[in-house]
Write an enzyme that holds these catalytic residues in place. Structure first.
Site, mmCIF file in Angstrom:
data_model
loop_
_atom_site.group_PDB
_atom_site.id
_atom_site.type_symbol
_atom_site.label_atom_id
_atom_site.label_comp_id
_atom_site.label_asym_id
_atom_site.label_seq_id
_atom_site.Cartn_x
_atom_site.Cartn_y
_atom_site.Cartn_z
ATOM 1 N N SER A 194 0.787 -1.227 0.000
ATOM 2 C CA SER A 194 0.000 0.000 0.000
ATOM 3 C C SER A 194 0.823 1.283 0.000
ATOM 4 C CB SER A 194 -0.961 0.001 1.194
ATOM 5 O OG SER A 194 -0.260 -0.234 2.396
ATOM 6 N N HIS A 222 -5.287 -3.246 -2.976
ATOM 7 C CA HIS A 222 -4.841 -2.336 -4.036
ATOM 8 C C HIS A 222 -4.684 -3.006 -5.399
ATOM 9 C CE1 HIS A 222 -4.169 1.020 -1.295
ATOM 10 N NE2 HIS A 222 -3.715 0.115 -0.448
ATOM 11 N N LYS A 254 -11.266 1.183 -2.333
ATOM 12 C CA LYS A 254 -10.228 1.687 -3.221
ATOM 13 C C LYS A 254 -10.748 1.724 -4.660
ATOM 14 C CE LYS A 254 -7.348 1.138 0.499
ATOM 15 N NZ LYS A 254 -6.920 0.197 1.547
HETATM 16 C C1 LIG Z 1 -6.814 -0.007 2.923
HETATM 17 C C2 LIG Z 1 -6.250 -1.344 3.236
HETATM 18 C C3 LIG Z 1 -6.887 -2.203 4.132
HETATM 19 C C4 LIG Z 1 -8.074 -1.772 4.946
HETATM 20 O O1 LIG Z 1 -9.214 -1.750 4.179
HETATM 21 P P1 LIG Z 1 -10.433 -0.802 4.663
HETATM 22 O O2 LIG Z 1 -11.587 -1.343 3.929
HETATM 23 O O3 LIG Z 1 -10.045 0.578 4.284
HETATM 24 O O4 LIG Z 1 -10.530 -0.984 6.144
HETATM 25 C C5 LIG Z 1 -6.381 -3.464 4.295
HETATM 26 N N1 LIG Z 1 -5.263 -3.852 3.642
HETATM 27 C C6 LIG Z 1 -4.615 -3.043 2.799
HETATM 28 C C7 LIG Z 1 -3.399 -3.530 2.109
HETATM 29 C C8 LIG Z 1 -5.082 -1.756 2.586
HETATM 30 O O5 LIG Z 1 -4.410 -0.927 1.783
#
Ligand SMILES: *Cc1c(COP(=O)(O)O)cnc(C)c1O
Length: 405
Positions: A194, A222, A254
């Site tokens: 991320s 992602h 995302k």
């Molecule tokens: C954003 C993210 C999460 C968390 O997801 P949310 O739905 O925002 O709680 C988990 N793992 C990774 C790699 C992320 O980038």
């Protein structure tokens, strides 16, 4: 007290919470580690009107995770508006499981060609859920050093033995699995990292997991929507199947432009999670409208329109990378929408971010502990919704702000 014995002072004293908080606050201030929020008044694609004191200003957003611009897609917004209830009114297992949730779970399994999907309130909760439901005392969780915080917290919550291997080093993961042969083992990795944007060595991790009888779990927050055929994500892009990766995380916040998450994979694993995963059981189901919006986004992602958006995203990433090189900006090797510019010192990252804002660009400075010490950075994200001139614009602003090093 015994006669002749030494006087025993009571040294253990209750700590004052307010003093600790004040000390930590002062420490953060001096280390440039205070975090703050910007208030967004309006969003128009990649343009955001943000509150600035008593005034407001428009900024071009280069730090969101809305990689395909779906958060404001007309069909997604239309699905959101159709709701007949603001909330689901209960957890899934009581009376909160709506037709919209069921339809989304089915569509996810169909899209990803996997047996079954299970919704969660967020990716963070899903990661807590998986590791807590699958692992306990005497078991092992092996993870990449740069995995998302929620995976780290999940392993801690599970109470298992927890080992972290050097970033992207599949052989090291294998050695950690060998060193702890007892109990059940889960090997967990982000699909796309991320804060760095690089892709995990999934085929090598799958081989290590198979060799050492561990379950490979991939957090594809992602990768989903932007990689692989029909946007099926990093696991698909690596040519792996449910045999290699029995369980994966898909998040909706995302590329899908919404909120929430799902675990998708092997039917027995999913049923076990439904029965036992506390972060899924003891919480209110997502609003049905949110599920409907995500379903609309999913249908776009897997369609020709999705292909066109991914194509546009790839073009923008290439334009950004080629333009950065021409201007002497040294990027990391990431080929994804996440394009970090490593700065190092926290104060410098903040100064660069502020200089970009003065020029009308919103790029958040990411500092420890979100990233390792001495690796503060600008995490620039490129979207399919950016116009070519906007990509060139942020590159020029970076050059003017003296980000060249
Ligand atoms: C954003 C993210 C999460 C968390 O997801 P949310 O739905 O925002 O709680 C988990 N793992 C990774 C790699 C992320 O980038």
């Amino acid at each position: 007290m015994r006669a002749g014995g030494r006087l025993r002072l009571r040294l253990r004293m209750r700590s004052r919470l307010s003093e600790r908080i004040a000390a930590l606050h002062a420490q953060r201030e001096s280390a440039h580690r205070q975090r703050f929020r910007r208030t967004v008044l309006r969003r128009e694609g990649v343009r955001c009107e943000v509150l600035d004191g008593s005034q407001s200003r428009w900024l071009l957003n280069f730090c969101s995770n809305d990689y395909l611009g779906l958060s404001q897609h007309p069909r997604v917004l239309a699905a959101l508006r159709k709701a007949d209830s603001a909330g689901s009114t209960a957890s899934h297992l009581v009376c909160g499981h709506d037709a919209q949730h069921a339809a989304l779970e089915e569509a996810l399994a169909d899209w990803l060609q996997l047996p079954r999907a299970l919704l969660f309130g967020s990716g963070y909760m899903a990661n807590l859920a998986v590791l807590q439901a699958l692992l306990g005392t005497g078991d092992l969780c092996v993870q990449d050093k740069l995995n998302h915080a929620s995976l780290i917290d999940g392993a801690r919550l599970a109470g298992c033995t927890f080992k972290r291997y050097p970033h992207a080093d599949a052989a090291a993961a294998g050695r950690q699995l060998v060193a702890h042969p007892e109990g059940v083992a889960v090997l967990a990795s982000d699909g796309v990292f991320s804060m760095d944007g690089d892709v995990a060595p999934l085929p090598a991790l799958a081989a290590e997991a198979k060799r050492h009888e561990a379950l490979l779990y991939v957090d594809d927050a992602h990768g989903i929507g932007v990689m692989g055929a029909f946007g099926r994500g990093s696991v698909d892009a690596a040519g792996l199947t449910v045999d290699d990766v029995p369980l994966r995380l898909v998040t909706f916040g995302k590329a899908l432009g919404g909120a929430g998450a799902a675990l998708v994979g092997d039917a027995d694993l999913i049923e076990h999670l439904l029965q036992t995963a506390r972060p899924g059981i003891y919480t209110t189901a997502l609003p049905p409208a949110q599920a409907a919006a995500t379903l609309a986004a999913l249908m776009i992602v897997r369609s020709e329109e999705g292909d066109a958006l991914r194509h546009r995203l790839r073009d923008n990433i290439t334009r950004f990378r080629v333009g950065a090189e021409a201007r002497g900006l040294s990027l990391r090797s990431s080929q994804t929408a996440i394009q970090p510019l490593l700065v190092g010192a926290d104060a410098e990252a903040i100064a660069l971010s502020a200089a970009l804002e003065q020029r009308g660009y919103w790029v958040a400075a990411i500092r420890p502990p979100t990233v390792p010490e001495h690796s503060a950075r600008l995490r620039i994200t490129v979207s399919a919704a950016h116009a070519s001139e906007q990509i060139d614009g942020v590159l020029d602003a970076l050059t003017e702000a003296n980000a060249v090093r």
